[in-house]
Write a protein that holds these residues in place. Structure first.
Motif, PDB file in Angstrom:
ATOM      1  N   ARG A   1       0.847  -1.194   0.000  1.00 37.39           N
ATOM      2  CA  ARG A   1       0.000   0.000   0.000  1.00 37.39           C
ATOM      3  C   ARG A   1       0.886   1.249   0.000  1.00 37.39           C
ATOM      4  O   ARG A   1       1.826   1.358   0.782  1.00 37.39           O
TER       5      ARG A   1
ATOM      6  N   GLU B   1       0.779  -5.277   5.330  1.00 39.59           N
ATOM      7  CA  GLU B   1       0.613  -6.497   4.544  1.00 39.59           C
ATOM      8  C   GLU B   1       1.001  -6.232   3.087  1.00 39.59           C
ATOM      9  O   GLU B   1       1.028  -5.085   2.640  1.00 39.59           O
ATOM     10  N   CYS B   2       1.291  -7.314   2.359  1.00 42.67           N
ATOM     11  CA  CYS B   2       1.658  -7.173   0.948  1.00 42.67           C
ATOM     12  C   CYS B   2       1.217  -8.404   0.170  1.00 42.67           C
ATOM     13  O   CYS B   2       0.834  -9.410   0.745  1.00 42.67           O
ATOM     14  N   TYR B   3       1.231  -8.276  -1.158  1.00 42.29           N
ATOM     15  CA  TYR B   3       1.020  -9.386  -2.073  1.00 42.29           C
ATOM     16  C   TYR B   3       2.337  -9.709  -2.739  1.00 42.29           C
ATOM     17  O   TYR B   3       3.147  -8.836  -3.036  1.00 42.29           O
TER      18      TYR B   3
ATOM     19  N   GLU C   1      -0.775 -13.036   0.479  1.00 40.91           N
ATOM     20  CA  GLU C   1      -1.298 -13.756  -0.688  1.00 40.91           C
ATOM     21  C   GLU C   1      -0.267 -13.720  -1.819  1.00 40.91           C
ATOM     22  O   GLU C   1       0.404 -12.718  -2.022  1.00 40.91           O
TER      23      GLU C   1
ATOM     24  N   SER D   1      -6.368 -12.687  -9.819  1.00 38.98           N
ATOM     25  CA  SER D   1      -6.437 -11.392  -9.138  1.00 38.98           C
ATOM     26  C   SER D   1      -6.464 -11.660  -7.634  1.00 38.98           C
ATOM     27  O   SER D   1      -6.598 -12.794  -7.195  1.00 38.98           O
ATOM     28  N   PHE D   2      -6.344 -10.606  -6.870  1.00 41.49           N
ATOM     29  CA  PHE D   2      -6.314 -10.767  -5.417  1.00 41.49           C
ATOM     30  C   PHE D   2      -7.684 -11.175  -4.894  1.00 41.49           C
ATOM     31  O   PHE D   2      -8.704 -10.889  -5.520  1.00 41.49           O
ATOM     32  N   SER D   3      -7.717 -11.859  -3.752  1.00 45.84           N
ATOM     33  CA  SER D   3      -8.993 -12.307  -3.182  1.00 45.84           C
ATOM     34  C   SER D   3      -9.440 -11.438  -2.012  1.00 45.84           C
ATOM     35  O   SER D   3     -10.589 -11.501  -1.617  1.00 45.84           O
ATOM     36  N   LYS D   4      -8.499 -10.657  -1.439  1.00 47.60           N
ATOM     37  CA  LYS D   4      -8.869  -9.750  -0.353  1.00 47.60           C
ATOM     38  C   LYS D   4      -7.954  -8.535  -0.386  1.00 47.60           C
ATOM     39  O   LYS D   4      -6.848  -8.595  -0.914  1.00 47.60           O
ATOM     40  N   LYS D   5      -8.438  -7.435   0.146  1.00 45.58           N
ATOM     41  CA  LYS D   5      -7.619  -6.230   0.210  1.00 45.58           C
ATOM     42  C   LYS D   5      -6.586  -6.373   1.316  1.00 45.58           C
ATOM     43  O   LYS D   5      -6.826  -7.032   2.321  1.00 45.58           O
ATOM     44  N   ILE D   6      -5.437  -5.753   1.108  1.00 45.87           N
ATOM     45  CA  ILE D   6      -4.396  -5.813   2.129  1.00 45.87           C
ATOM     46  C   ILE D   6      -4.564  -4.664   3.117  1.00 45.87           C
ATOM     47  O   ILE D   6      -5.057  -3.600   2.773  1.00 45.87           O
ATOM     48  N   ASN D   7      -4.150  -4.918   4.340  1.00 46.18           N
ATOM     49  CA  ASN D   7      -4.209  -3.920   5.416  1.00 46.18           C
ATOM     50  C   ASN D   7      -2.815  -3.388   5.687  1.00 46.18           C
ATOM     51  O   ASN D   7      -1.833  -3.816   5.075  1.00 46.18           O
TER      52      ASN D   7
END
Length: 93
Positions: free
Chosen positions: A57, A88-90, A72, A79-85
């Protein structure tokens, strides 16, 4: 001093075409295309990252967050399955 319109008119009146020529692709470096080129379809035919890496983010970087938990892994075509807080990172593959 002359106006912008006058200067533009002078330049336009002196401009001339250098013509069009065909060259091999290997010799096309630093040349300009004579016409637009369009792909018949998107490639790849789905949204994807330009390269592998880590997605974080922007707000975290602005707030000096420098440690991230990978929540994740996103593989090509997915595509991503949930938003990061925060924090957190992908992982992008």
């Amino acid at each position: 001093m002359i106006s912008f319109q006058e200067a533009r008119q002078i330049v336009s009146s002196k401009a001339q075409s250098f013509g069009i020529e065909q060259v091999d692709l290997e010799d096309a470096l630093e040349r300009i295309l004579a016409e637009n080129v369009f792909a018949p379809r998107d490639f790849p035919p789905f949204n994807r990252s330009a390269m592998d890496g880590i997605a974080v983010r922007f707000e975290d970087l602005q707030n000096n967050v420098r440690e991230f938990k990978c929540v994740e892994t996103i593989f090509a075509g997915n595509s991503f399955s949930k938003k990061i807080n925060t924090g957190e990172c992908y992982k992008i593959m």
